[in-house]
Scaffold this motif. Sequence first.
Motif, PDB file in Angstrom:
ATOM      1  N   LEU A 122     -34.033 -86.645  15.539  1.00 55.73           N
ATOM      2  CA  LEU A 122     -33.052 -87.628  15.585  1.00 55.73           C
ATOM      3  C   LEU A 122     -33.098 -88.834  16.347  1.00 55.73           C
ATOM      4  CD1 LEU A 122     -29.891 -85.459  15.172  1.00 55.73           C
ATOM      5  CD2 LEU A 122     -30.844 -86.778  13.237  1.00 55.73           C
ATOM      6  N   ALA A 123     -33.879 -88.506  17.509  1.00 57.88           N
ATOM      7  CA  ALA A 123     -34.218 -89.689  18.519  1.00 57.88           C
ATOM      8  C   ALA A 123     -34.980 -90.703  18.010  1.00 57.88           C
ATOM      9  CB  ALA A 123     -34.990 -89.043  19.718  1.00 57.88           C
ATOM     10  N   MET A 124     -35.755 -90.391  17.025  1.00 53.51           N
ATOM     11  CA  MET A 124     -36.547 -91.543  16.414  1.00 53.51           C
ATOM     12  C   MET A 124     -36.006 -92.451  15.632  1.00 53.51           C
ATOM     13  SD  MET A 124     -39.213 -90.976  18.185  1.00 53.51           S
ATOM     14  CE  MET A 124     -40.730 -91.788  17.277  1.00 53.51           C
ATOM     15  N   ASP A 125     -34.732 -92.221  15.222  1.00 48.49           N
ATOM     16  CA  ASP A 125     -34.047 -92.972  14.079  1.00 48.49           C
ATOM     17  C   ASP A 125     -34.511 -92.928  12.731  1.00 48.49           C
ATOM     18  OD1 ASP A 125     -31.710 -93.996  15.593  1.00 48.49           O
ATOM     19  OD2 ASP A 125     -32.996 -95.380  16.592  1.00 48.49           O
ATOM     20  N   PRO A 126     -34.628 -91.873  11.951  1.00 46.80           N
ATOM     21  CA  PRO A 126     -35.437 -91.748  11.077  1.00 46.80           C
ATOM     22  C   PRO A 126     -34.474 -91.961   9.682  1.00 46.80           C
ATOM     23  CG  PRO A 126     -34.655 -89.570  11.480  1.00 46.80           C
ATOM     24  CD  PRO A 126     -34.344 -90.296  12.918  1.00 46.80           C
ATOM     25  N   GLU A 127     -34.876 -92.674   8.636  1.00 44.66           N
ATOM     26  CA  GLU A 127     -34.224 -93.079   7.611  1.00 44.66           C
ATOM     27  C   GLU A 127     -34.111 -91.880   6.685  1.00 44.66           C
ATOM     28  OE1 GLU A 127     -35.447 -96.544   5.469  1.00 44.66           O
ATOM     29  OE2 GLU A 127     -36.655 -96.699   7.273  1.00 44.66           O
ATOM     30  N   LEU A 128     -35.018 -90.811   6.693  1.00 42.91           N
ATOM     31  CA  LEU A 128     -34.804 -89.350   6.004  1.00 42.91           C
ATOM     32  C   LEU A 128     -35.250 -88.546   6.542  1.00 42.91           C
ATOM     33  CD1 LEU A 128     -34.754 -88.167   3.144  1.00 42.91           C
ATOM     34  CD2 LEU A 128     -37.202 -88.954   2.707  1.00 42.91           C
ATOM     35  N   LEU A 129     -34.535 -87.354   6.714  1.00 45.73           N
ATOM     36  CA  LEU A 129     -34.983 -86.255   7.469  1.00 45.73           C
ATOM     37  C   LEU A 129     -35.373 -84.999   6.728  1.00 45.73           C
ATOM     38  CD1 LEU A 129     -31.939 -85.725  10.135  1.00 45.73           C
ATOM     39  CD2 LEU A 129     -34.486 -85.699  10.537  1.00 45.73           C
ATOM     40  N   MET A 148     -29.126 -96.912  -3.824  1.00 41.59           N
ATOM     41  CA  MET A 148     -30.482 -97.318  -3.412  1.00 41.59           C
ATOM     42  C   MET A 148     -31.641 -96.206  -3.272  1.00 41.59           C
ATOM     43  SD  MET A 148     -31.432 -99.709  -0.019  1.00 41.59           S
ATOM     44  CE  MET A 148     -33.277 -99.880   0.050  1.00 41.59           C
ATOM     45  N   THR A 149     -32.468 -96.335  -3.973  1.00 39.94           N
ATOM     46  CA  THR A 149     -33.644 -95.448  -3.849  1.00 39.94           C
ATOM     47  C   THR A 149     -34.442 -95.698  -2.524  1.00 39.94           C
ATOM     48  OG1 THR A 149     -34.014 -95.454  -6.141  1.00 39.94           O
ATOM     49  CG2 THR A 149     -35.701 -94.617  -4.665  1.00 39.94           C
ATOM     50  N   ILE A 150     -34.513 -94.721  -1.751  1.00 42.44           N
ATOM     51  CA  ILE A 150     -35.095 -94.748  -0.165  1.00 42.44           C
ATOM     52  C   ILE A 150     -36.661 -94.077  -0.562  1.00 42.44           C
ATOM     53  CG2 ILE A 150     -34.203 -92.477   0.479  1.00 42.44           C
ATOM     54  CD1 ILE A 150     -34.078 -93.775   3.220  1.00 42.44           C
ATOM     55  N   LEU A 151     -36.696 -93.168  -1.502  1.00 47.36           N
ATOM     56  CA  LEU A 151     -38.091 -92.667  -1.591  1.00 47.36           C
ATOM     57  C   LEU A 151     -38.303 -92.282  -3.020  1.00 47.36           C
ATOM     58  CD1 LEU A 151     -40.509 -91.293   0.300  1.00 47.36           C
ATOM     59  CD2 LEU A 151     -39.430 -89.068   0.073  1.00 47.36           C
ATOM     60  N   LYS A 152     -39.601 -92.528  -3.180  1.00 48.35           N
ATOM     61  CA  LYS A 152     -40.136 -92.203  -4.622  1.00 48.35           C
ATOM     62  C   LYS A 152     -41.335 -91.514  -4.776  1.00 48.35           C
ATOM     63  CE  LYS A 152     -40.351 -94.170  -9.009  1.00 48.35           C
ATOM     64  NZ  LYS A 152     -40.163 -95.570 -10.037  1.00 48.35           N
ATOM     65  N   ALA A 153     -41.699 -90.584  -5.394  1.00 51.50           N
ATOM     66  CA  ALA A 153     -43.026 -90.064  -5.593  1.00 51.50           C
ATOM     67  C   ALA A 153     -43.342 -90.042  -7.158  1.00 51.50           C
ATOM     68  CB  ALA A 153     -42.967 -88.330  -5.035  1.00 51.50           C
ATOM     69  N   ALA A 154     -44.381 -90.438  -7.466  1.00 53.99           N
ATOM     70  CA  ALA A 154     -44.909 -90.345  -8.901  1.00 53.99           C
ATOM     71  C   ALA A 154     -46.023 -89.822  -9.113  1.00 53.99           C
ATOM     72  CB  ALA A 154     -44.588 -91.843  -9.310  1.00 53.99           C
ATOM     73  N   GLY A 155     -46.085 -88.779 -10.120  1.00 56.12           N
ATOM     74  CA  GLY A 155     -47.110 -88.248 -10.199  1.00 56.12           C
ATOM     75  C   GLY A 155     -48.086 -87.421  -9.060  1.00 56.12           C
ATOM     76  N   VAL A 187     -44.898 -94.201   9.001  1.00 53.64           N
ATOM     77  CA  VAL A 187     -44.002 -93.401   7.998  1.00 53.64           C
ATOM     78  C   VAL A 187     -43.348 -92.189   8.705  1.00 53.64           C
ATOM     79  CG1 VAL A 187     -44.305 -92.014   6.096  1.00 53.64           C
ATOM     80  CG2 VAL A 187     -45.109 -94.231   5.785  1.00 53.64           C
ATOM     81  N   ARG A 188     -44.072 -91.932   9.477  1.00 54.48           N
ATOM     82  CA  ARG A 188     -43.596 -90.455  10.108  1.00 54.48           C
ATOM     83  C   ARG A 188     -42.550 -90.767  11.183  1.00 54.48           C
ATOM     84  NH1 ARG A 188     -49.865 -89.489  10.811  1.00 54.48           N
ATOM     85  NH2 ARG A 188     -50.381 -88.498   8.803  1.00 54.48           N
ATOM     86  N   GLN A 189     -42.482 -91.961  11.612  1.00 52.21           N
ATOM     87  CA  GLN A 189     -41.205 -92.483  12.389  1.00 52.21           C
ATOM     88  C   GLN A 189     -40.106 -92.532  11.535  1.00 52.21           C
ATOM     89  OE1 GLN A 189     -41.873 -95.661  15.288  1.00 52.21           O
ATOM     90  NE2 GLN A 189     -43.880 -95.552  14.937  1.00 52.21           N
ATOM     91  N   ARG A 190     -40.027 -93.031  10.390  1.00 53.05           N
ATOM     92  CA  ARG A 190     -38.944 -93.174   9.421  1.00 53.05           C
ATOM     93  C   ARG A 190     -38.736 -92.129   8.675  1.00 53.05           C
ATOM     94  NH1 ARG A 190     -41.215 -98.312   6.206  1.00 53.05           N
ATOM     95  NH2 ARG A 190     -39.440 -98.330   5.190  1.00 53.05           N
ATOM     96  N   VAL A 191     -39.613 -91.134   8.428  1.00 54.66           N
ATOM     97  CA  VAL A 191     -39.496 -89.852   7.683  1.00 54.66           C
ATOM     98  C   VAL A 191     -39.530 -88.703   8.775  1.00 54.66           C
ATOM     99  CG1 VAL A 191     -39.956 -88.327   5.968  1.00 54.66           C
ATOM    100  CG2 VAL A 191     -40.408 -90.956   5.443  1.00 54.66           C
ATOM    101  N   GLY A 192     -38.394 -88.347   9.401  1.00 51.66           N
ATOM    102  CA  GLY A 192     -38.353 -87.264  10.467  1.00 51.66           C
ATOM    103  C   GLY A 192     -38.461 -85.850   9.849  1.00 51.66           C
ATOM    104  N   MET A 193     -39.398 -84.958  10.362  1.00 52.39           N
ATOM    105  CA  MET A 193     -39.546 -83.634  10.140  1.00 52.39           C
ATOM    106  C   MET A 193     -39.223 -82.439  10.970  1.00 52.39           C
ATOM    107  SD  MET A 193     -42.619 -82.302   7.609  1.00 52.39           S
ATOM    108  CE  MET A 193     -42.722 -80.686   6.782  1.00 52.39           C
TER     109      MET A 193
END
Length: 255
Positions: free
Chosen positions: A162-169, A1-8, A86-92
């Motif tokens: 990790l505490a924010m339960d991100p889908e992507l790190l 399953m594609t979780i993230l996609k960037a185009a152009g 988005v920032r909650q789901r994509v942790g950095m």
Amino acid sequence: MTILKAAGLVKRFGAVDVLRGIDLEVQRGERIAILGASGSGKSTLLRCLNFMELPTAGRIELNRRILGSERRDGQRVYRESELTGVRQRVGMVFQQFNLFPHMTAIGNVMEGLRTVRRKSRAEARARAEKELARVGLADKADAYPAHLSGGQKQRVAIARALAMDPELLLFDEPTSALDPELVGEVLNVIRALAEEGRTMLLVTHELGFAYHVATRVIFLSGGTILEDGPPDEVLKNPRQDRTRAFLASHRQFSF
């Protein structure tokens, strides 16, 4: 399953195009190492995927939902509430830790849970304690950043993400600010997360780690993806001269 996609995906600072039309798909569970020389656009790519920098052009999809809306002139605009989500789901995790110096380790981990997720103090503390234990810092909960080593600070930063339960790190060179003897403790935490099946993008110069932990390696040059494939392919048998030259200057790793 594609979780993230960037185009152009394009990012321009003044007259300088730092990203020049990046196309990237990230599948759930992938561990992608992003390599490239200084100035190739690696950190900017992560910051655009997390919307810490707004893309100049192109679009980003998260779980098949296109983010932002397109104006008549073709530019995309984003609502702040959307970007907060988005920032909650994509942790950095940053190179320089970015901890609050006036807060203890557990206070740093609790902060997002309290202010963004609106958790009660008791709930936030319980979750923060769990994540500090996960990164091996249960005994440092009440220590301030000034009293932690660089490796410990980075592990607190990972616990906070990790505490924010991100889908992507996203990891932006998480060991480059560390003394050599502290690198291993952070890489071991990242390796453990990989073994859990976490979806991760990791900008790194630790090529041996990338070879053994990543499922996929991307090589950036001049704001474009020059190579993209399995570690065996990109690190052992690169197709492009620029990739070969980069690897030749980083031969202090083993397969």
